[in-house]
Design an enzyme around this catalytic site. Structure first.
Site, mmCIF file in Angstrom:
data_model
loop_
_atom_site.group_PDB
_atom_site.id
_atom_site.type_symbol
_atom_site.label_atom_id
_atom_site.label_comp_id
_atom_site.label_asym_id
_atom_site.label_seq_id
_atom_site.Cartn_x
_atom_site.Cartn_y
_atom_site.Cartn_z
ATOM 1 N N CYS A 48 0.799 -1.229 0.000
ATOM 2 C CA CYS A 48 0.000 0.000 0.000
ATOM 3 C C CYS A 48 0.828 1.274 0.000
ATOM 4 O O CYS A 48 0.577 2.190 -0.789
ATOM 5 C CB CYS A 48 -0.922 0.028 1.224
ATOM 6 S SG CYS A 48 -1.700 -1.531 1.634
ATOM 7 N N LYS A 51 3.227 1.773 -3.089
ATOM 8 C CA LYS A 51 2.336 1.894 -4.241
ATOM 9 C C LYS A 51 1.711 3.280 -4.297
ATOM 10 O O LYS A 51 1.688 3.926 -5.341
ATOM 11 C CB LYS A 51 1.237 0.834 -4.144
ATOM 12 C CG LYS A 51 0.126 0.995 -5.168
ATOM 13 C CD LYS A 51 -1.088 0.165 -4.793
ATOM 14 C CE LYS A 51 -1.815 0.756 -3.596
ATOM 15 N NZ LYS A 51 -3.018 -0.049 -3.223
ATOM 16 N N GLU A 182 -3.842 -1.049 -10.906
ATOM 17 C CA GLU A 182 -3.129 0.061 -10.278
ATOM 18 C C GLU A 182 -1.741 0.223 -10.873
ATOM 19 O O GLU A 182 -1.314 1.347 -11.198
ATOM 20 C CB GLU A 182 -3.034 -0.171 -8.766
ATOM 21 C CG GLU A 182 -4.352 0.031 -8.048
ATOM 22 C CD GLU A 182 -4.282 -0.300 -6.572
ATOM 23 O OE1 GLU A 182 -5.149 0.174 -5.823
ATOM 24 O OE2 GLU A 182 -3.363 -1.046 -6.153
ATOM 25 N N ARG A 205 -12.606 -8.040 -11.468
ATOM 26 C CA ARG A 205 -13.636 -9.025 -11.117
ATOM 27 C C ARG A 205 -14.001 -8.895 -9.638
ATOM 28 O O ARG A 205 -13.136 -8.736 -8.776
ATOM 29 C CB ARG A 205 -13.125 -10.442 -11.406
ATOM 30 C CG ARG A 205 -14.137 -11.545 -11.088
ATOM 31 C CD ARG A 205 -13.637 -12.877 -11.623
ATOM 32 N NE ARG A 205 -12.384 -13.270 -10.990
ATOM 33 C CZ ARG A 205 -12.310 -13.985 -9.859
ATOM 34 N NH1 ARG A 205 -13.423 -14.365 -9.247
ATOM 35 N NH2 ARG A 205 -11.140 -14.326 -9.356
ATOM 36 N N HIS A 435 -21.552 23.101 -3.323
ATOM 37 C CA HIS A 435 -21.440 23.483 -4.737
ATOM 38 C C HIS A 435 -20.356 24.549 -4.920
ATOM 39 O O HIS A 435 -20.210 25.436 -4.079
ATOM 40 C CB HIS A 435 -22.792 24.046 -5.204
ATOM 41 C CG HIS A 435 -22.808 24.423 -6.646
ATOM 42 N ND1 HIS A 435 -22.872 23.489 -7.660
ATOM 43 C CD2 HIS A 435 -22.753 25.643 -7.244
ATOM 44 C CE1 HIS A 435 -22.868 24.112 -8.817
ATOM 45 N NE2 HIS A 435 -22.799 25.417 -8.598
#
Length: 452
Positions: A48, A51, A182, A205, A435
């Site tokens: 993690c 990466k 990734e 998947r 917004h």
């Protein structure tokens, strides 16, 4: 019987470290921990953390292009791996040291050695030393698996990618789960020519199919050469690199081939069978709801078991174990509504049920929207984001939330709180929008796109 330790942990990854630290610091236990490689395990050292740092690095080329389109005078002279990589290693060393320091502060005794089970209360270390413990916790994680075929020894795995001395010019990634996707996106962003080969008809998947299709299309648009419905037949080392023979007939040579076709538990050679610890398919350790194995004194957490292979899950399993056995608070890990993120470009964030899963048990309404966000629409870029809510038509409860957008991992963490609490679609609707943001779409979708 007197034991050397109240708890001995085998494995210094995130789950094992959390269990050891909580048992020692909060439970008052005498704890030992053995790690044969580097403290921090897969997540910190070869998963993690490195990466995500590589993902950050890979995003700057696009940022420069966008900056120019917005009027900035910017120049992209290319990515320098030799400058980035030493800094990456320094950061991993720093984090490993933090793990060690926190364990030592909690009073945990560390052993830098491989550990195996001699009996239900005895751990044998590679140094030749043996120690005893009232409870033993196995938290050895998992490892990438490469299937055997002609030339399979030429493949590298995700572990190897963080050790490269230089970037390849071309890379084939075999497998299209979250790890493969990734790496495809990050290496493409770093300037590598990336091809992806997957034997299935769709990437990612197990995730929502509509969401996976959205990401697949954008990966192709970004320049990744996608090959679905095919696989590698053989590989051969040549003067030009690695020659790959594929079932679709598109044979070619690559500098490097990364296999991201699955992981297996690190359970082999631990002595499990010899002392009666039952294992499941592919070597996963069988545990009950309290993470206890078939041998009452031995427990297991994390990727070495057959549950949810995510770092935060292993950490919670370790904490629940320590609370139950040493903290006087019986606590089980809850596996419903676990949020997760896939750090593709753009990112995907998901929590709850996919549309396909929800259809099996519920009458559902699907609310979804896909659009070009203001940031990139302004500069005429084609990228589109996707927001999707799966709603129980009877109770109105939001069963799943799926986001594809820059920062989706950050957004889904917040949305997951509402989904976990059982918020209804009307609760989302009653929330005032912020917004202009892309996330306001979560509370402004009023009409379902389909019912089933």
């Amino acid at each position: 019987m007197d034991f050397d330790f109240d708890l001995f942990v085998i494995g210094g990854g995130s789950g094992g470290v959390r269990a050891a630290r909580i048992a020692a610091a909060e439970g008052g236990a005498k704890v030992g921990l053995a790690e044969e490689s580097r403290m921090g395990g897969t997540c910190v050292i070869r998963g993690c953390v490195p990466k995500k740092l590589m993902v950050f690095a890979s995003e700057f080329a696009e940022a420069v292009d966008q900056g120019r389109a917005y009027g900035w005078d910017l120049e992209n002279r290319g990515f320098d791996w030799k400058k980035f990589h030493p800094h990456l290693r320094e950061e991993l060393d720093r984090l490993e040291n933090i793990y060690r320091t926190n364990l030592e502060k909690a009073g945990v005794k560390l052993f830098d050695a491989r550990a195996t089970l001699a009996d239900p209360h005895t751990v044998k270390l590679a140094t030749g030393e043996s120690v005893t413990a009232k409870h033993i916790l196995i938290a050895t994680g998992g490892h990438p698996h490469v299937p055997e075929f002609p030339g399979s020894e030429l493949a590298c795995t995700s572990d190897d990618m963080f050790l490269m001395e230089e970037l390849p010019k071309s890379l084939l990634i075999v497998g299209a789960g979250y790890i493969g996707c990734e790496f495809a996106c990050m290496m493409n962003g770093l300037g590598v020519e990336v091809s992806m080969m997957h034997r299935g008809a769709m990437i990612l998947r197990g995730f929502d199919e509509e969401v996976a299709g959205h990401i697949c299309e954008q990966m192709g648009d970004s320049g990744i050469d996608m090959h679905l419905g095919c696989s590698v037949m053989s590989m051969e080392k040549t003067d030009g690199g690695i020659f790959v023979k594929a079932t679709n007939g598109k044979d070619r040579t690559y500098d490097r081939v990364l296999y991201a076709t699955g992981r297996k538990p690190n359970s082999a050679g631990l002595g499990l069978e010899e002392i009666g610890v039952r294992t499941l398919k592919h070597g996963a350790i069988e545990v009950n709801e309290w993470s206890q194995t078939s041998v009452p004194s031995i427990y297991a957490i994390g990727d070495v078991t057959d549950r949810v292979a995510l770092t935060p899950v292993a950490i919670r399993e370790g904490h629940a174990f320590a609370d139950t056995v040493f903290g006087g608070r019986k606590r089980k890990m809850e596996y419903a509504c676990i949020p997760s993120a896939v750090f593709t470009q753009p990112e995907m964030g998901t929590v709850g049920l996919t549309e396909e899963q929800a259809m099996q048990d519920f009458e559902i309404e699907v609310y979804a929207t896909a659009f070009r966000p203001m940031k990139t629409a302004f500069i005429k870029r084609p990228e589109r984001v996707l927001f999707k809510l799966i709603v129980d038509a009877d109770t109105r409860r939001v069963l799943g939330c799926h986001i594809v957008a820059d920062g989706a991992g950050e957004l889904i963490q917040l949305a997951a709180i509402a989904v976990k609490m059982g918020a209804t679609k009307e609760d989302f609707d009653a929330t005032v929008a912020v917004h202009p943001t892309i996330a306001e779409e979560l509370v402004t979708m009023r009409t379902p796109v389909r019912r089933s």
